[in-house]
Design a protein around this motif. Structure first.
Motif, PDB file in Angstrom:
ATOM      1  N   GLN A  32       0.838  -1.184   0.000  1.00  0.00           N
ATOM      2  CA  GLN A  32       0.000   0.000   0.000  1.00  0.00           C
ATOM      3  C   GLN A  32       0.884   1.249   0.000  1.00  0.00           C
ATOM      4  N   PRO A  33       0.643   2.205  -0.911  1.00  0.00           N
ATOM      5  CA  PRO A  33       1.544   3.348  -1.041  1.00  0.00           C
ATOM      6  C   PRO A  33       1.525   4.314   0.141  1.00  0.00           C
ATOM      7  N   ILE A  44      10.698   7.331  22.452  1.00  0.00           N
ATOM      8  CA  ILE A  44       9.580   8.198  22.072  1.00  0.00           C
ATOM      9  C   ILE A  44       8.654   7.426  21.142  1.00  0.00           C
ATOM     10  N   SER A  45       7.396   7.309  21.501  1.00  0.00           N
ATOM     11  CA  SER A  45       6.431   6.622  20.640  1.00  0.00           C
ATOM     12  C   SER A  45       5.760   7.634  19.711  1.00  0.00           C
ATOM     13  N   PHE A  46       5.275   7.150  18.573  1.00  0.00           N
ATOM     14  CA  PHE A  46       4.709   8.041  17.564  1.00  0.00           C
ATOM     15  C   PHE A  46       3.880   7.257  16.565  1.00  0.00           C
ATOM     16  N   TYR A  47       3.051   7.983  15.830  1.00  0.00           N
ATOM     17  CA  TYR A  47       2.429   7.474  14.611  1.00  0.00           C
ATOM     18  C   TYR A  47       3.305   7.907  13.449  1.00  0.00           C
ATOM     19  N   GLN A  48       3.660   6.977  12.582  1.00  0.00           N
ATOM     20  CA  GLN A  48       4.451   7.304  11.397  1.00  0.00           C
ATOM     21  C   GLN A  48       3.639   6.998  10.142  1.00  0.00           C
ATOM     22  N   THR A  49       3.436   8.014   9.339  1.00  0.00           N
ATOM     23  CA  THR A  49       2.823   7.837   8.032  1.00  0.00           C
ATOM     24  C   THR A  49       3.936   7.757   6.997  1.00  0.00           C
ATOM     25  N   ILE A  50       3.972   6.664   6.245  1.00  0.00           N
ATOM     26  CA  ILE A  50       4.982   6.468   5.207  1.00  0.00           C
ATOM     27  C   ILE A  50       4.296   6.622   3.853  1.00  0.00           C
ATOM     28  N   ILE A  51       4.737   7.606   3.100  1.00  0.00           N
ATOM     29  CA  ILE A  51       4.099   7.953   1.834  1.00  0.00           C
ATOM     30  C   ILE A  51       5.056   7.620   0.693  1.00  0.00           C
ATOM     31  N   ASP A  52       4.652   6.700  -0.165  1.00  0.00           N
ATOM     32  CA  ASP A  52       5.470   6.302  -1.314  1.00  0.00           C
ATOM     33  C   ASP A  52       5.258   7.326  -2.431  1.00  0.00           C
ATOM     34  N   LEU A  53       6.258   8.157  -2.664  1.00  0.00           N
ATOM     35  CA  LEU A  53       6.146   9.219  -3.659  1.00  0.00           C
ATOM     36  C   LEU A  53       6.274   8.705  -5.089  1.00  0.00           C
ATOM     37  N   VAL A 258      -4.863  21.584   6.345  1.00  0.00           N
ATOM     38  CA  VAL A 258      -4.416  20.218   6.616  1.00  0.00           C
ATOM     39  C   VAL A 258      -3.682  19.662   5.404  1.00  0.00           C
ATOM     40  N   ILE A 259      -2.757  18.746   5.667  1.00  0.00           N
ATOM     41  CA  ILE A 259      -2.099  17.981   4.610  1.00  0.00           C
ATOM     42  C   ILE A 259      -2.995  16.800   4.278  1.00  0.00           C
ATOM     43  N   VAL A 260      -3.255  16.596   2.988  1.00  0.00           N
ATOM     44  CA  VAL A 260      -4.165  15.548   2.530  1.00  0.00           C
ATOM     45  C   VAL A 260      -3.404  14.616   1.594  1.00  0.00           C
ATOM     46  N   VAL A 261      -3.486  13.308   1.859  1.00  0.00           N
ATOM     47  CA  VAL A 261      -2.775  12.313   1.049  1.00  0.00           C
ATOM     48  C   VAL A 261      -3.763  11.269   0.541  1.00  0.00           C
ATOM     49  N   TYR A 262      -3.774  11.067  -0.771  1.00  0.00           N
ATOM     50  CA  TYR A 262      -4.622  10.053  -1.400  1.00  0.00           C
ATOM     51  C   TYR A 262      -3.765   8.877  -1.863  1.00  0.00           C
ATOM     52  N   ASP A 263      -4.414   7.694  -1.940  1.00  0.00           N
ATOM     53  CA  ASP A 263      -3.706   6.512  -2.414  1.00  0.00           C
ATOM     54  C   ASP A 263      -4.662   5.610  -3.191  1.00  0.00           C
ATOM     55  N   THR A 264      -4.276   4.351  -3.377  1.00  0.00           N
ATOM     56  CA  THR A 264      -5.068   3.418  -4.170  1.00  0.00           C
ATOM     57  C   THR A 264      -6.453   3.182  -3.567  1.00  0.00           C
ATOM     58  N   LYS A 265      -6.510   2.925  -2.274  1.00  0.00           N
ATOM     59  CA  LYS A 265      -7.780   2.644  -1.606  1.00  0.00           C
ATOM     60  C   LYS A 265      -8.630   3.889  -1.423  1.00  0.00           C
ATOM     61  N   ASN A 266      -7.986   5.022  -1.369  1.00  0.00           N
ATOM     62  CA  ASN A 266      -8.669   6.302  -1.175  1.00  0.00           C
ATOM     63  C   ASN A 266      -8.250   7.228  -2.313  1.00  0.00           C
ATOM     64  N   PRO A 267      -8.824   7.036  -3.509  1.00  0.00           N
ATOM     65  CA  PRO A 267      -8.335   7.732  -4.695  1.00  0.00           C
ATOM     66  C   PRO A 267      -8.588   9.232  -4.682  1.00  0.00           C
ATOM     67  N   ALA A 268      -7.669   9.945  -5.287  1.00  0.00           N
ATOM     68  CA  ALA A 268      -7.779  11.394  -5.400  1.00  0.00           C
ATOM     69  C   ALA A 268      -8.940  11.768  -6.319  1.00  0.00           C
ATOM     70  N   PRO A 269      -9.579  12.906  -6.078  1.00  0.00           N
ATOM     71  CA  PRO A 269     -10.621  13.372  -6.988  1.00  0.00           C
ATOM     72  C   PRO A 269     -10.089  13.492  -8.419  1.00  0.00           C
ATOM     73  N   ARG A 270     -10.957  13.287  -9.368  1.00  0.00           N
ATOM     74  CA  ARG A 270     -10.550  13.313 -10.773  1.00  0.00           C
ATOM     75  C   ARG A 270      -9.921  14.657 -11.160  1.00  0.00           C
ATOM     76  N   THR A 271     -10.457  15.738 -10.620  1.00  0.00           N
ATOM     77  CA  THR A 271      -9.918  17.062 -10.950  1.00  0.00           C
ATOM     78  C   THR A 271      -8.468  17.199 -10.500  1.00  0.00           C
ATOM     79  N   LEU A 272      -8.140  16.603  -9.345  1.00  0.00           N
ATOM     80  CA  LEU A 272      -6.773  16.653  -8.854  1.00  0.00           C
ATOM     81  C   LEU A 272      -5.858  15.839  -9.763  1.00  0.00           C
ATOM     82  N   GLN A 273      -6.304  14.647 -10.168  1.00  0.00           N
ATOM     83  CA  GLN A 273      -5.502  13.819 -11.056  1.00  0.00           C
ATOM     84  C   GLN A 273      -5.273  14.507 -12.409  1.00  0.00           C
TER      85      GLN A 273
END
Length: 290
Positions: A32-33, A44-53, A258-273
């Motif tokens: 998953q990207p 230190i504990s944290f949530y890490q979001t890994i974004i495949d560019l 806010v920072i917004v990240v789309y991926d395969t399961k949550n596709p970006a709006p067509r206008t953005l693509q």
């Protein structure tokens, strides 16, 4: 038959051609990207979001309060909005707090912003902080204006300016005064989020820390996580994170951006693509003043 890696831009154009001619592209199955996981480093504990560019389905943008077209300035404002409303509207893989905003009536947003290849905010006089920018093909860069000169805004598909900078070329780099930061809430110990990328520039690491940190601790943690470049984002009561529509870290106040990240399961709006494709082709007329 030997496999070959298809770059993001090639995939978009080749994929479009394949659909047009009824062909099927045989691509390797990848992870998953955009992934969110719990981690711990230096105690230190944290949530890490890994974004495949490099993934063709990864799209980053900036969401503004009340679906505004431009970020808040002294001249014009759209106010702020509850984080859960922003999450519900964008339906993205990940949504997280972005950059600082003032406590004034206008809720003025700090720094210049670019999303979908166009300015959400531009002021030629602002030269403080550090900018994370994504260029053609989602290539990341980090620019501290008062040290490196102003970013080449017209080259950015996505830009967010915040700071202070934490890492520069793999080493801890803390010069908040040079960047123009004076607020004790930023310079002291507090709730932190940060963003950065490794030396190959193929991923972004968005990190939401569970405990209050000072800038030195935050920088050390981002280096240990594997960042080559990194900067601080807004924090305190603004610290927020949602993944796949589920709020993991609720914001303590309404947010302006806010920072917004789309991926395969949550596709970006067509206008953005579609905007992405135009940007890759060099159509950047929406950027002015850069």
């Amino acid at each position: 038959m030997p496999s070959s890696k298809i770059c993001r831009r090639s995939f978009l154009f080749l994929g479009g051609a394949a659909l047009a001619y009824g062909l099927t592209l045989a691509l390797p199955v990848t992870a998953q990207p955009v992934q969110v996981k719990k981690g711990k480093v230096n105690g230190i504990s944290f949530y890490q979001t890994i974004i495949d560019l490099t993934d063709p389905n990864t799209f980053m943008t900036i969401g503004l309060a009340n679906n505004a077209t431009f970020a808040n300035t002294m001249q014009k404002t759209s106010g702020d909005e509850e984080f859960n409303n922003l999450v519900a509207r964008h339906r993205a893989a990940v949504i997280a707090n972005g950059t600082f905003f003032a406590k004034n009536a206008q809720k003025t947003v700090m720094g210049n912003m670019v999303a979908e290849g166009r300015f959400l905010k531009y002021s030629q006089w602002e030269n403080f902080g550090t900018t994370l920018g994504l260029r053609v093909g989602n290539q990341p860069e980090m620019v501290t204006a008062r040290v490196d000169g102003k970013p080449q805004w017209h080259q950015h598909w996505f830009s967010i300016t915040c700071g202070p900078r934490l890492l520069r070329q793999g080493e801890i780099w803390l010069q908040p005064t040079i960047e123009g930061f004076k607020d004790p809430a930023v310079l002291g110990t507090g709730a932190r989020t940060a963003i950065g990328f490794p030396v190959d520039g193929k991923k972004l690491f968005l990190v939401n820390f569970d405990i209050a940190l000072n800038l030195q601790q935050e920088a050390q943690a981002m280096k240990a996580i594997g960042c080559y470049e990194a900067m601080n984002l807004d924090g305190g009561a603004s610290k927020a994170l949602a993944a796949n529509g589920k709020i993991l870290v609720p914001a303590g106040r309404p947010l302006t951006n806010v920072i917004v990240v789309y991926d395969t399961k949550n596709p970006a709006p067509r206008t953005l693509q579609q905007a992405w494709v135009r940007f890759q082709k060099g159509n950047r007329s929406a950027l002015a003043g850069g």
